[in-house]
Enzyme design. Structure first.
Site, PDB file in Angstrom:
ATOM      1  N   ASN A   1       1.919   0.350   8.884  1.00 50.17           N
ATOM      2  CA  ASN A   1       0.863   0.140   7.898  1.00 50.17           C
ATOM      3  C   ASN A   1      -0.427   0.841   8.316  1.00 50.17           C
ATOM      4  OD1 ASN A   1      -0.203  -1.506   5.503  1.00 50.17           O
ATOM      5  ND2 ASN A   1      -1.660  -2.055   7.119  1.00 50.17           N
ATOM      6  N   GLU A   2      -1.015   1.598   7.387  1.00 42.48           N
ATOM      7  CA  GLU A   2      -2.335   2.216   7.564  1.00 42.48           C
ATOM      8  C   GLU A   2      -2.534   2.694   9.005  1.00 42.48           C
ATOM      9  OE1 GLU A   2      -5.198  -0.554   6.047  1.00 42.48           O
ATOM     10  OE2 GLU A   2      -4.301  -0.553   4.049  1.00 42.48           O
ATOM     11  N   ARG A   5       7.153  -5.824  -0.639  1.00 46.57           N
ATOM     12  CA  ARG A   5       6.827  -5.181   0.644  1.00 46.57           C
ATOM     13  C   ARG A   5       6.470  -6.289   1.623  1.00 46.57           C
ATOM     14  NH1 ARG A   5       1.750  -2.734   2.698  1.00 46.57           N
ATOM     15  NH2 ARG A   5       2.238  -1.044   4.159  1.00 46.57           N
ATOM     16  N   GLU A  51      -0.308  -0.273  -1.743  1.00 50.88           N
ATOM     17  CA  GLU A  51      -1.220  -1.423  -1.848  1.00 50.88           C
ATOM     18  C   GLU A  51      -2.326  -1.052  -2.822  1.00 50.88           C
ATOM     19  OE1 GLU A  51      -3.099  -2.984   1.609  1.00 50.88           O
ATOM     20  OE2 GLU A  51      -1.272  -2.976   2.834  1.00 50.88           O
ATOM     21  N   HIS A  67      -2.855   3.735  -0.336  1.00 51.00           N
ATOM     22  CA  HIS A  67      -3.431   2.432  -0.619  1.00 51.00           C
ATOM     23  C   HIS A  67      -4.739   2.641  -1.376  1.00 51.00           C
ATOM     24  CE1 HIS A  67      -1.122   0.384   2.938  1.00 51.00           C
ATOM     25  NE2 HIS A  67      -0.332   0.981   2.054  1.00 51.00           N
ATOM     26  N   TYR A  86      -8.065   1.163  -2.812  1.00 49.27           N
ATOM     27  CA  TYR A  86      -9.114   0.153  -2.891  1.00 49.27           C
ATOM     28  C   TYR A  86     -10.410   0.844  -3.327  1.00 49.27           C
ATOM     29  CZ  TYR A  86      -5.743  -2.979  -0.692  1.00 49.27           C
ATOM     30  OH  TYR A  86      -4.620  -3.736  -0.430  1.00 49.27           O
ATOM     31  N   TRP A 100      -1.403  -5.862  -3.661  1.00 49.37           N
ATOM     32  CA  TRP A 100      -1.762  -6.703  -2.516  1.00 49.37           C
ATOM     33  C   TRP A 100      -2.545  -7.900  -3.036  1.00 49.37           C
ATOM     34  CZ3 TRP A 100      -0.540  -6.147   2.653  1.00 49.37           C
ATOM     35  CH2 TRP A 100      -1.109  -7.120   3.505  1.00 49.37           C
TER      36      TRP A 100
END
Length: 449
Positions: free
Chosen positions: A155-156, A78, A251, A222, A224, A280
């Site tokens: 992105n985001e 990516r 990610e 994503h 996290y 990531w």
């Protein structure tokens, strides 16, 4: 890299409503397509992303990174691009070169515009509409690359504020790209800095998918700090699977300033359920998250702890990645300790349910198990499975089930989205366990409700 959540996860919303089943669409310009929640390459072969993110827009001179990532076994990269609104614009010629590098190294290229990151909260962030303008300006470069390129719109695209228009804006962006002639598979990121703690993407993904006239959209979460438990990971991804909607982990990391992601479950659950992921990131992180570098100073011979885990650990890239068949393909990885899945279970003649236990993969001191539950001749509304380990095995994490242990005895029950089974239908749940000495397969019982 980017700002992450400062707020704690909101309380769970109502269960995801049922969505229509999506059949195989017409193949889009011999490129990638989506059907029944899965991604298929131009040969009609299922493709599961196993790769990394690369911050090309900030390190355009690091062109050797594509070959380095491929040499470590990845099948996808990516690539971070800029529309020119927050960072230096990646020109048409530069993007064409990125695509060429991906193809030369037999990597599928996911291209993303990073300038949208945290819109509504991050100063200078751009709208999805502005990102679409950039993609349209690249139309001549993208044309004919549908076999090798997936377009990640932005992105985001929202932070933790003003994200209520995510569904409308995402649907509009997809339709604009189609009107402009782009026939590629499109990837849509979640709001809330990509982590969707508000479940905005989860609960509106079906409407965005339906807005795509090509039915060729993939959703990206994503993971996290919001995803720091096995239950959160398996529940989120499991709801997309149950709805027949395509989901990838676009990610994730092994640590983060907003919490400690459960990377082992992300990898294990994704492998067990055919979900793609992209770690990531290759190298060059700053702003206090330098620990997310997979390689030190872009050196593939100097993998970090995170890099060793992602490339060489259980359920990592070396063990699970398969090259896209459009490049000729490679056979699936095998190891001496891998165990085949059991054949389909014949439904019991009466009501109730049966269960079969298998070891999907095994390594020194650990293993990944799976239990397949099959309803009998009548539909069931819930199930409970039980077994007793004979060799001191233990379960450390699980997904798609509520699992409890008392000594060697294990009880695993359905969760909200997988308890109802039609007559003869099956569902699977998985877990990670530990073992010493031997790892005998126990007998499993199933009780229906």
């Amino acid at each position: 890299m980017k700002t992450r959540l400062s707020a704690t996860a909101a309380a769970l919303l109502a269960l995801l409503v049922a969505v229509l089943a999506f059949g195989q669409p017409a193949r889009a310009a011999a490129g990638f397509t989506v059907a029944n929640g899965k991604l298929y390459d131009a040969n009609g072969t299922e493709f599961i992303m196993r790769g990394v993110n690369h911050a090309h827009t900030w390190y355009p001179q690091q062109t050797s990174s594509f070959a380095d990532v491929k040499a470590l076994g990845a099948n996808t990269v990516r690539v971070v691009l800029s529309s020119g609104d927050r960072w230096t614009r990646n020109t048409n010629a530069d993007v064409a070169n990125v695509i060429s590098l991906c193809k030369a190294n037999r990597l599928i290229c996911v291209l993303e515009v990073h300038d949208t990151t945290g819109y509504g909260e991050q100063s200078g962030a751009i709208t999805l509409a502005r990102a679409v303008d950039y993609w349209i300006s690249l139309a001549d470069v993208l044309a004919g690359q549908e076999k090798y390129v997936i377009v990640n719109i932005g992105n985001e695209p929202y932070g933790n504020q003003n994200y209520g228009s995510w569904a409308t804006d995402s649907a509009t962006a997809v339709k604009r790209l189609r009107t402009a002639g782009l026939t590629h598979t499109i990837m849509v990121d979640a709001p809330n800095w990509g982590q969707d703690w508000s479940f905005t993407m989860r609960d509106n993904a079906a409407s965005v998918f339906a807005a795509d006239p090509a039915r060729n959209t993939v959703f990206s979460i994503h993971m996290y700090g919001v995803f720091d438990t096995a239950a959160e990971i398996s529940d989120y991804l499991g709801r997309f699977r149950a709805a027949g909607l395509p989901i990838v982990v676009g990610e994730f990391g092994f640590n983060h300033s907003d919490g400690d992601p459960d990377e082992d479950t992300i990898l294990a659950y994704s492998q067990a359920n055919g979900i793609g992921w992209l770690g990531w990131s290759w190298s060059g992180n700053g702003g206090g998250v330098e620990y997310l570098d997979l390689a030190t100073s872009f050196n593939p011979a100097s993998l970090t702890t995170w890099g060793q885990r992602l490339f060489n650990g259980p359920n990592g890239i070396r063990q699970t990645a398969r090259e896209a068949s459009v490049f000729g393909g490679t056979p699936p990885p095998t190891t001496p300790t891998a165990h085949p899945r059991p054949p389909p279970t014949t439904p019991p003649p009466g009501g109730g349910c049966t269960a079969t236990y298998s070891v999907v993969n095994q390594w020194q001191g650990g293993f990944q198990g799976e239990v397949r539950v099959t309803a009998g001749a009548s539909a069931i509304t819930g199930w409970t499975t039980r077994w007793t380990f004979a060799n001191g095995q233990s379960v450390t994490q699980s997904w798609n089930t509520t699992l409890t242990s008392s000594g060697a005895a294990v009880t695993a029950r359905n969760v909200d989205h997988n308890g109802r089974l039609a007559a003869g239908a099956s569902v699977s749940f998985g877990f990670i366990g530990g073992w010493t000495g031997s790892n005998a397969k126990p007998e499993v019982t199933c009780t229906a409700s």
